[in-house]
Scaffold this active site. Structure first.
Site, PDB file in Angstrom:
ATOM      1  N   SER A  75      35.689 -13.746 124.429  1.00 42.30           N
ATOM      2  CA  SER A  75      36.205 -14.174 125.721  1.00 42.30           C
ATOM      3  C   SER A  75      35.024 -14.677 126.559  1.00 42.30           C
ATOM      4  O   SER A  75      33.874 -14.551 126.139  1.00 42.30           O
ATOM      5  CB  SER A  75      36.850 -12.989 126.433  1.00 42.30           C
ATOM      6  OG  SER A  75      35.842 -12.035 126.722  1.00 42.30           O
ATOM      7  N   LYS A  76      35.326 -15.218 127.734  1.00 45.86           N
ATOM      8  CA  LYS A  76      34.249 -15.654 128.638  1.00 45.86           C
ATOM      9  C   LYS A  76      33.327 -14.479 128.963  1.00 45.86           C
ATOM     10  O   LYS A  76      32.123 -14.615 129.074  1.00 45.86           O
ATOM     11  CB  LYS A  76      34.860 -16.188 129.940  1.00 45.86           C
ATOM     12  CG  LYS A  76      35.393 -17.595 129.821  1.00 45.86           C
ATOM     13  CD  LYS A  76      34.721 -18.494 130.876  1.00 45.86           C
ATOM     14  CE  LYS A  76      34.849 -19.948 130.529  1.00 45.86           C
ATOM     15  NZ  LYS A  76      36.173 -20.497 130.775  1.00 45.86           N
TER      16      LYS A  76
END
Ligand code: GLU
Length: 510
Positions: A271-272
């Site tokens: 994920s980010k």
């Protein structure tokens, strides 16, 4: 079903024929270039080069709201840095220009209407409000929330008239309602989907720009793409894509959907947030960051190549070696966990493989005080120790400082007295002063003899000299460091260290 088996045979035949592949890397300029994109580009490149075909860069920028300024440039720089030269692309041109989809608007318009003429697509006039209302109603009834087909059955002449009158509309694909669609992925085999599950996706938006579904299929056809290698996020709309290609009556490319990357723990997709956590520990999933962190492109390429490619035998490969050995049959569709320690491994291995002059050239930005001839002398000192290029200064900063400031506590070696340490320095000075210049090969034997003479260990004697000359307890090889540092500076540092200890003994004695 007959068609899908036929298609499968055609695909396999083409695979065996090994004709020159035309591949394309087709990023959307919506963010930074990451490992996933780089791996797709790499495989595209390998296949094209190996088969004597072409590798194309196509910018898919029709979702204007998501376009991020500067990201096309970052993609191009990333490809150049990795050494993945493309034969055709927005900045280099080519026979199928333009290679930026926003500049091909009329082409998509033409082909969307070709599908309408064929009865495989239709204009839809539903307002966003109606679509939202229907979606909610269907959701409440637990029905699938795809388009309800309201405009699917409009009289075609009536629909055309409304379009001519300027009524806002989109063009939708008329997905078959009956039967199944079989799409063949090279890594996963045939995937069969009941057609009722395939939505009437929008092909052309109300602003006249195409969606990915139309634009990519049209361009892959017009640009003669033989292999579509892309991320597995496109598997869900894969049946739609083959239906579009078949509705046009075009030959299908070979489809390859690559594995997804999992976070280093192997639990879930990156994920980010995971990306920024990686950055905190000196790693990154973005190509631009890896470059800034001092990784060499050869190492990065080797690392990403193996995320999904089950290579047999020696897995250290340059780009040329990968071109020779790449084989689509060895790609693995299973998710691959990102392993940053492998990145370190491959970066170090490839740094050690670089010719001296080349490594010197690459180190120049990190050691701006040194010219190339000096860098070529420094390379052998640190080559074995580097994981990333930016580590160079911490190894050889002592070469560029006027003086170093050893800690007295570090000068005096383990299990040694101050007196013994001074003795080491005095005798080393006498020995080295007798040489007109300090060549590592020449000074090694007499310094080793000194170890014997003083009845100390090599670690003790060289430890003292190392701290005196470099200011540090860990450094590149000692004799070679002295050679590059030069006679005068080496002797001065040894004298300074001796003075430091003498001053200390005086203070201690007082
Ligand atoms: N523009 C698409 C993306 O960035 C490309 C997918 C493909 O290669 O077809 O995901």
């Amino acid at each position: 079903m007959a068609l899908s088996i036929h298609a499968l045979i055609l695909l396999l035949e083409r695979c065996l024929m090994n004709r020159p592949a035309r591949t394309r890397f087709a990023p959307s300029p919506t963010g930074r270039m990451h490992l996933g994109g780089a791996r797709t580009a790499l495989y595209d490149y390998l296949l094209a080069r190996q088969s004597g075909g072409q590798f194309i860069l196509r910018i898919e920028d029709t979702d204007t709201r998501r376009t991020v300024p500067g990201s096309e440039q970052e993609l191009i720089e990333g490809l150049r840095w990795l050494g993945l030269e493309y034969d055709e692309g927005p900045d280099v041109g080519g026979p199928y220009a333009p290679y930026r989809q926003s500049e091909r608007r009329e082409i998509y318009h033409h082909y969307a209407w070709e599908l309408v003429e064929k009865g495989a697509a239709y204009p839809c006039f539903c307002s966003p409000e109606r679509l939202e209302r229907v979606r909610k109603e269907r959701q409440a009834q637990k029905l699938n929330t795809g388009y309800d087909g309201f405009c699917r059955h409009l009289d075609p002449d009536e629909a055309r008239r409304r379009v001519r009158q300027g009524e806002p509309h989109v063009i939708r694909f008329k997905a078959p309602r009956e039967g199944t669609t079989t799409a063949v992925d090279l890594l996963r085999g045939p995937i069969t989907t009941p057609n009722f599950m395939i939505d009437d996706y929008i092909l052309l938006k109300s602003d006249g720009l195409p969606t990915y579904h139309l634009a990519a299929m049209v361009d892959d056809h017009l640009m003669g793409i033989t292999h579509v290698i892309r991320g597995s996020e496109w598997l869900s709309t894969f049946p739609l894509h083959v239906l579009i290609v078949r509705a046009f009556g075009w030959e299908e490319p070979l489809w390859v959907h690559l594995s997804v990357f999992l976070k280093p723990s192997g639990k879930g997709k990156m994920s980010k947030r995971d990306a920024s956590l990686a950055m905190d520990s000196g790693y990154s999933i973005y190509i631009g960051d890896l470059r800034a962190l001092g990784y060499v492109p050869e190492g990065v390429l080797n690392w990403i190549a193996l995320m999904g490619w089950g290579v047999e035998g020696d897995d250290v490969m340059t780009l040329e070696e990968m071109v020779r050995r790449f084989d689509l049959k060895h790609l693995n569709p299973a998710p691959a966990a990102i392993n940053f320690s492998k990145l370190d491994h491959f970066s170090g291995v490839h740094i050690r493989r670089l010719p001296t002059a080349e490594l010197a050239r690459r180190l120049q930005p990190y050691l701006p005080a040194a010219d190339l001839p000096l860098l070529e002398r420094i390379v052998p000192l640190i080559r074995e120790r580097l994981i990333t290029l930016d580590e160079a200064p911490q190894w050889v900063d002592f070469l560029f400082q006027d003086e170093v400031h050893p800690q007295p506590g570090e000068l005096v070696g383990k299990n040694m007295s101050v007196e013994q340490t001074k003795q080491v320095l005095r005798r080393a000075l006498e020995i080295l002063e007798s040489f007109p210049e300090l060549e590592a090969k020449a000074i090694e034997a007499p310094l080793r003899a000194l170890v014997e003479e003083l009845g100390l260990s090599a670690g003790q004697v060289f430890g003292v000299l190392r701290v005196a000359v470099t200011g540090k307890t860990v450094s590149p090889p000692l004799m070679e460091s002295m050679e590059v540092l030069g006679r005068e500076r080496t002797l001065n540092r040894l004298r300074k260290a001796l003075q430091l200890l003498e001053a200390q003994s005086v203070t201690e004695g007082a």
